[in-house]
Each structure stands twice: as C-alpha cells, then as structure tokens.
Design an enzyme around this catalytic site. Structure first.
Site, PDB file in Angstrom:
ATOM      1  N   CYS A   1       0.799  -1.223   0.000  1.00 10.35           N
ATOM      2  CA  CYS A   1       0.000   0.000   0.000  1.00 10.35           C
ATOM      3  C   CYS A   1       0.834   1.276   0.000  1.00 10.35           C
ATOM      4  O   CYS A   1       0.318   2.358  -0.269  1.00 10.35           O
ATOM      5  CB  CYS A   1      -0.957  -0.011   1.188  1.00 10.35           C
ATOM      6  SG  CYS A   1      -2.049  -1.448   1.220  1.00 10.35           S
TER       7      CYS A   1
ATOM      8  N   HIS B   1      -3.152   7.196   2.353  1.00  6.62           N
ATOM      9  CA  HIS B   1      -3.591   5.923   1.791  1.00  6.62           C
ATOM     10  C   HIS B   1      -5.029   5.675   2.227  1.00  6.62           C
ATOM     11  O   HIS B   1      -5.358   5.776   3.407  1.00  6.62           O
ATOM     12  CB  HIS B   1      -2.663   4.808   2.278  1.00  6.62           C
ATOM     13  CG  HIS B   1      -3.176   3.431   2.030  1.00  6.62           C
ATOM     14  ND1 HIS B   1      -3.704   3.040   0.812  1.00  6.62           N
ATOM     15  CD2 HIS B   1      -3.243   2.335   2.841  1.00  6.62           C
ATOM     16  CE1 HIS B   1      -4.074   1.781   0.884  1.00  6.62           C
ATOM     17  NE2 HIS B   1      -3.810   1.328   2.105  1.00  6.62           N
TER      18      HIS B   1
ATOM     19  N   ASN C   1     -10.151  -0.146  -0.004  1.00  4.91           N
ATOM     20  CA  ASN C   1      -8.691  -0.133   0.009  1.00  4.91           C
ATOM     21  C   ASN C   1      -8.188  -0.725  -1.303  1.00  4.91           C
ATOM     22  O   ASN C   1      -8.311  -1.927  -1.527  1.00  4.91           O
ATOM     23  CB  ASN C   1      -8.193  -0.939   1.207  1.00  4.91           C
ATOM     24  CG  ASN C   1      -6.683  -0.892   1.354  1.00  4.91           C
ATOM     25  OD1 ASN C   1      -5.953  -0.562   0.425  1.00  4.91           O
ATOM     26  ND2 ASN C   1      -6.194  -1.263   2.535  1.00  4.91           N
TER      27      ASN C   1
END
Length: 326
Positions: free
Chosen positions: A120, A253, A283
């Site tokens: 990520c 993020h 996500n």
C-alpha cells in the site's frame, strides 16, 4: 532540477459492488456482515471488482492514458514507466507489469520499465524513485502508476479482510521542471513487522505452498499505521521547512477512515483538508493515493500551487510520505 506532476489519471472497473450486495453474496457462503458493520469499522460503502479478463496492466493503461492526456503527452514521450502493484499480471512477478503496460501503450523499446513492490506504500515509493531519477538528470519524463486487482487474493470467507479491499488504478506523469514540484520524500521499512500484513504463501513446484490469500492482523496494523503516518508526515514537512498549517490537502492511503481521521487529528488538520475516496472504492492498495489525487484534481479541489501531502503504509512493513506542490 525538480520534478513536477503534470498529469493525473485513474480508473475503476465497471463492476461496482455495494456493501448490501456484498453482504448478500457472502451470506450465500455462510459469512455474516452488513452495511452498518462495514461502514462503522472502515467507512467503506462500496468497491469495484475487475472483470475476469482484466489484469492490473489493463487497469493501469486506462489510468495512464488519462494522465498522459492531462499532461499533453503521448506514450512515446515517456522515458520511464514505474508500476507499483502487489497483484502483478504474472505469478512470480515477471515479466513486470510495467513492461506489459509499456507494450499495451505501444511504447516499444523507447523507455525503461520496472515494478515497485511496497504494497500500500507502493505509489509513494514509486514517486520517490521517479523523483530521484529526474533530479539526477537521467530521465525527464516518468509515468508512475499504482494498479491493483486485490479481489484475486481475498478470502471471501474472512469478513475481516474481504469487505475492505477493491480493484483500481491511478497514475501520474512526472516531468523535469525548473520550479519546485516534489518538495520532499521520506521512505521507511521495518521487516520485523512482516507478519502482520502478508500473503503467507510461496511458489513451490508450480503451486502455492501455504496460503495464497491476504492475511492481516487488523489491530496491529491500525496501531502501527497511526503512529508512523504522523511521524513520516512531520519528517517530510521538516525536510521542506514547512509546518502542518502549510498543507492545503492531505491525501493519505485510503485504507480505513478511522486511521485517516486519526492521522489528520495528530497533524492538527481539519477533516475539510483531507481528501476521502475510500468510501467509494475501498482499500485499493498502491492505487488508492493516485485515485484520490486524480479525483481531487478533476473536481477542482486540488489546484495549481497547492501543497499536497501524500502518505501511505503497507505490508513489509513499509511507510512513506511525499510532499508535493502542484
């Protein structure tokens, strides 16, 4: 010599799945969840899943073309392609997804291409790498892409993870500039936390030894993420001799709204200064930051001259921040 973002682009697959739709699908597998349960724990309302014939490179190409169009560039103008992805086209990660993207964009052999793996944090790592190449004078135009098909690695019997992730891609064009663009980059990793977010399997004898599904220790990731995101943000700001009050937009993020709110609070930034898109795509790992950036650029929130702080955390454990003047 500086590097500057001159174009942004993003892409979400056509298959949009709401929490209610996902809950119905999971119920058929004996897994109980609900829209209320998912939203209260993550802030996510829906996510997008790639079609069976869509790979990371396909999503990446869609996002790249939009970024190139905004920058006024043709694929042949690009000297380096960097793709951040944990879900590459090929098992074993080669050939690189960046090479596949290069081929699909019709760029032949006029550019270098490679992948970056920091989960990520991948997009932040890739932008920092591109910035270093441009500042060195080696390249003048770099295409940076974050692209993921996380739906392929989810265990849909584990509601603690399968409801959180989605597929998508985001891209930026970075070009050499005489005026400041990338103001600071800070990257970190700590392999002692490798076990809290991983796919605990390996390729052996042509098959997966262990599990091929994503595993996450949610509480451990949450605790570490909030701490390191505050620290790395302050590092980047200190390097640029700036204060949190100088930030026009925070783009963290897009993993979990609670983590994002916690980061903004620690930096004493109002929620109005944070770009939030996690509710619409979940996500998307390395794609989440450029997806959010492109959304904010195209709807007019992020404007030329704005100071934007982008930061992420990911498996490894990795984390980093990029401070940008648009």
């Amino acid at each position: 010599m500086y590097s500057k973002i001159t174009g942004t682009g993003s892409y979400l697959p056509a298959n949009r799945v709401t929490n209610d739709q996902l809950a119905t699908q999971l119920a058929a597998k004996g897994v109980e969840t609900s829209d209320e349960w998912i939203v209260s724990r993550s802030g996510i309302s829906c996510r997008h899943y790639a079609a069976i014939e869509e790979n990371s490179s396909d999503l990446a190409v869609h996002a790249a073309l939009k970024a190139l169009e905004m920058a006024g560039k043709q694929p042949g103008d690009i000297e380096l392609v960097i793709v951040a992805s944990s879900t590459p086209d090929y098992h074993g990660s080669f050939p690189s997804t960046a090479c596949i993207v290069q081929q699909k964009l019709g760029m032949a052999n006029n550019s270098a291409a490679f992948d970056v793996q920091a989960v990520c944090s991948g997009f932040v790592y890739a932008v920092a790498t591109a910035d270093a190449f441009i500042r060195s004078g080696m390249y003048k135009s770099v295409l940076v892409i974050g692209s993921e098909v996380f739906s392929r690695i989810l265990d849909f019997t584990d509601r603690t993870t399968c409801v959180l992730f989605g597929d998508g891609a985001g891209a930026v064009v970075l070009e050499a500039s005489n005026e400041p663009g990338i103001l600071a980059t800070k990257l970190h990793a700590d392999g002692s936390h490798a076990n809290i977010l991983s796919i605990p399997g390996s390729l052996a004898g042509g098959a997966i030894a262990g599990s091929g599904f994503l595993y996450m220790d949610g509480p451990a990731v949450f605790k570490l993420a909030v701490t390191v995101l505050e620290e790395v943000a302050k590092e980047a700001l200190a390097h640029a001799q700036m204060q949190p009050s100088d930030i026009d937009w925070l783009i963290p993020h897009q993993a979990n709204l609670r983590i994002m709110k916690g980061t903004a609070k620690k930096l004493d930034l109002p929620m109005e200064k944070m770009v939030v898109t996690v509710d619409q795509h979940g996500n998307t790992s390395a794609a989440s930051i450029p997806l959010a950036l492109d959304a904010a650029v195209r709807d007019g929130r992020v404007k030329k001259g704005d100071n934007v702080l982008m930061e992420g955390v990911g498996g490894g454990f990795t984390w980093g921040a990029v401070l940008v003047r648009m």
